[in-house]
Design an enzyme around this catalytic site. Structure first.
Site, PDB file in Angstrom:
ATOM      1  CG  ASP A 368      -2.019  -0.958   1.188  1.00  0.00           C
ATOM      2  OD1 ASP A 368      -2.030  -1.803   0.269  1.00  0.00           O
ATOM      3  OD2 ASP A 368      -2.891  -0.923   2.074  1.00  0.00           O
ATOM      4  CG  HIS A 516       2.278   0.097   4.274  1.00  0.00           C
ATOM      5  ND1 HIS A 516       2.074  -0.834   5.278  1.00  0.00           N
ATOM      6  CD2 HIS A 516       1.130   0.819   4.158  1.00  0.00           C
ATOM      7  CE1 HIS A 516       0.846  -0.682   5.763  1.00  0.00           C
ATOM      8  NE2 HIS A 516       0.254   0.308   5.105  1.00  0.00           N
TER       9      HIS A 516
END
Length: 564
Positions: A368, A516
């Site tokens: 992400d 992430h």
């Protein structure tokens, strides 16, 4: 860049060359092997004059072709008239051309949409939309109903078997897509029909290659392939292709020993000598052919003329830089040329087919909030490392970061990854109005498409927050909602060992793993985990690949947390 140009005398026929490549086995009936494969090779003409034959008692058509055959010659059906296969899988032929072709008197009642076919004392009627025909006093059920399409009337091919005593022979697309009406069912006319109408589009694709200049994608033996970033390019009035990729795609091999490059394709063998600038193939080049090869970034590229000779195929230059290499001649068959040109023009926009590795367990890696950095930044390094390990991932990108760090976007699809939408500004969608939701999501999809050429196929709401409104709006945006089943908490720990242990100690088959691509610790931790789990039978795929492996069809607006 090294460049070799081979003159007319530089290409000599090999005395030991074998007869024909094994991939000719699927060629069009009667089409024969590709002889001289250059741009000016003599393809069978789009004839209107008769070919010699023993018996004139047949007519023939081809699905998707604006021409038919009667009296041993090709004749036009009309600019917009083409036989087709309808939604029921049945063949429809043009009323007038087919009916009159077998000697019937044909009338058409436009007002009532009724066709009348008369054969001597026998009269048959068919009505558009009704799968029946009346022959005298008898009502006969038809496999499908007559239709009017683009202003022309079509009737089921089977209907004509009931009027006039003709036998219908239909050959499937892999055998030519021919529709043949004949009085003698034992009569063999397929070879003549193939010469006059050409092979089917499927046959050309199944046994050949289709390219578009400047694209790193192609169709080879009916399958979409990618050249892994090695694009074709134009030079010296030729288009150049990566030799090994092309030969491998056709089932052959390329071996290099010193200055000698050996190409083996079925029973065909050819040699390139990079020191002497010569090519040994089974034919001489014509005066207009350009037999050349380049070495660019340690990759050997060959000109289109030389590739055609090496493959033993016919080369046809189509519109918009589209080039076809086919076993059966293509030149002179306008409908097939048009169909292949349209397919070739789309190659630059096609997502290449990605082979999913065989494994005992599959998980989806997701990242992400990226991308991070430019072409040498963390996301680019992560892509390099995933590529080295044969791992795929889904990247849920934020638009505000895409604006600054879009240099990697052209790599995602090319290297087998999946693009995901993580909103434009990382806003929580449950706190927004409907219009604001679409600004955040659709605006981000449009932005990503402007850099990558395609829109994201999945989305992840910020913080995983969704409600019925978000689900309904994502259905309108045609995006499945992807959450996760294993959270590495990498944003919290920022510790590589913690990320590694979270994955290795908790992973299950079918998991969606949340990370992430913002932290160096995540980069190191996930790679360590991949290396350990590969030894335990795990493969790493995108979310959509994982869903497909598990037999799940992703639906827009529906929420998915795992595929366990």
């Amino acid at each position: 860049m090294k460049k070799w140009k081979i003159g007319l005398l530089g290409a000599v026929a090999m005395s030991a060359i074998m007869l024909v490549p094994v991939f000719l086995s699927g060629a069009a009936p009667g089409a024969g092997a590709a002889g001289s494969a250059g741009a000016d090779a003599d393809a069978p003409p789009a004839r209107s004059e008769p070919l010699p034959a023993a018996d004139p008692d047949y007519i023939a058509f081809q699905v998707g072709n604006r021409y038919g055959v009667k009296e041993h010659a090709r004749f036009p059906l009309g600019s917009n008239i083409k036989p087709f296969v309808d939604s029921s899988g049945r063949v429809q032929v043009p009323l007038q051309a087919a009916g009159e072709g077998i000697g019937l008197d044909v009338t058409w009642d436009e007002v009532n949409q009724i066709a009348t076919l008369i054969n001597g004392k026998t009269t048959a009627t068919l009505t558009v939309g009704i799968p029946q025909m009346t022959v005298g006093e008898e009502i006969i059920d038809l496999p499908t109903a007559p239709v009017v399409q683009d202003g022309s009337t079509y009737i089921p091919a089977r209907a004509l078997e009931n009027v006039g005593g003709w036998t219908l022979e239909f050959l499937s697309s892999d055998k030519g897509n021919y529709i043949i009406f004949k009085q003698d069912e034992q009569q063999s006319v397929t070879e003549e029909v193939a010469k006059l109408l050409g092979a089917s589009t499927e046959q050309y694709l199944t046994n050949g290659m289709l390219f578009r200049s400047g694209s790193d994608q192609a169709i080879a033996r009916g399958e979409h392939i990618s050249f892994s970033g090695m694009t074709t390019f134009d030079d010296d009035n030729s288009i150049y292709f990566p030799l090994e990729e092309c030969v491998s795609a056709m089932g052959g091999s390329v071996e290099t020993e010193g200055d000698t490059v050996t190409i083996q394709l079925g029973q065909r063998e050819a040699l390139l000598d990079t020191a002497k600038n010569t090519a040994r193939v089974d034919r001489q080049p014509t005066e207009k052919e350009n037999f050349c090869f380049h070495e660019l970034n340690d990759i050997l590229y060959v000109s289109d003329d030389l590739l055609a000779a090496l493959l033993g195929m016919n080369k046809t230059l189509l519109s918009e830089g589209v080039l076809a290499f086919t076993v059966a001649p293509l030149k002179g068959y306008p409908d097939q040329e048009e169909a292949l040109a349209a397919m070739g023009a789309e190659l630059g926009n096609q997502k290449p087919k990605v082979e999913v590795p065989e494994a005992e367990h599959y998980v989806a890696l997701t990242f992400d909030d990226g991308p991070t950095g430019q072409s040498e930044g963390l996301t680019a390094r992560l892509l390099n490392a995933l590529n080295e390990r044969g791992a795929h991932a889904t990247f849920f990108m934020c638009g505000y970061r895409v604006k600054d760090f879009h240099s990697v976007l052209d790599r995602y699809l090319e290297e087998g990854h999946e693009m995901g939408n993580h909103t434009m500004d990382h806003k929580t969608l449950t706190k927004l109005s409907v219009s604001e939701i679409h600004e955040q999501v659709d605006g981000n999809s449009d932005l990503i498409e402007s850099y990558a050429g395609e829109k994201p196929t999945v989305m992840r709401p910020t913080g995983g927050a969704y409600n019925d409104t978000v689900k309904a709006e994502m259905e309108k945006s045609e995006l499945p909602i992807i959450l996760w089943s294993l959270d590495t908490l990498d944003w919290q720990s920022k510790d590589a060992k913690s990320v590694e242990n979270k994955i290795v100690n908790n992973v299950q088959d079918g998991d969606i793993i949340l990370m992430h691509d913002l932290y160096e610790s995540t980069y190191k931790g996930v790679l360590n985990a991949i290396d350990k789990l590969k030894d335990k039978g795990y493969a790493f795929v995108t979310v959509s690949e994982l869903a497909a492996i598990k037999g799940v069809e992703l639906e827009p607006g529906k929420v998915y947390t795992s595929f366990r």
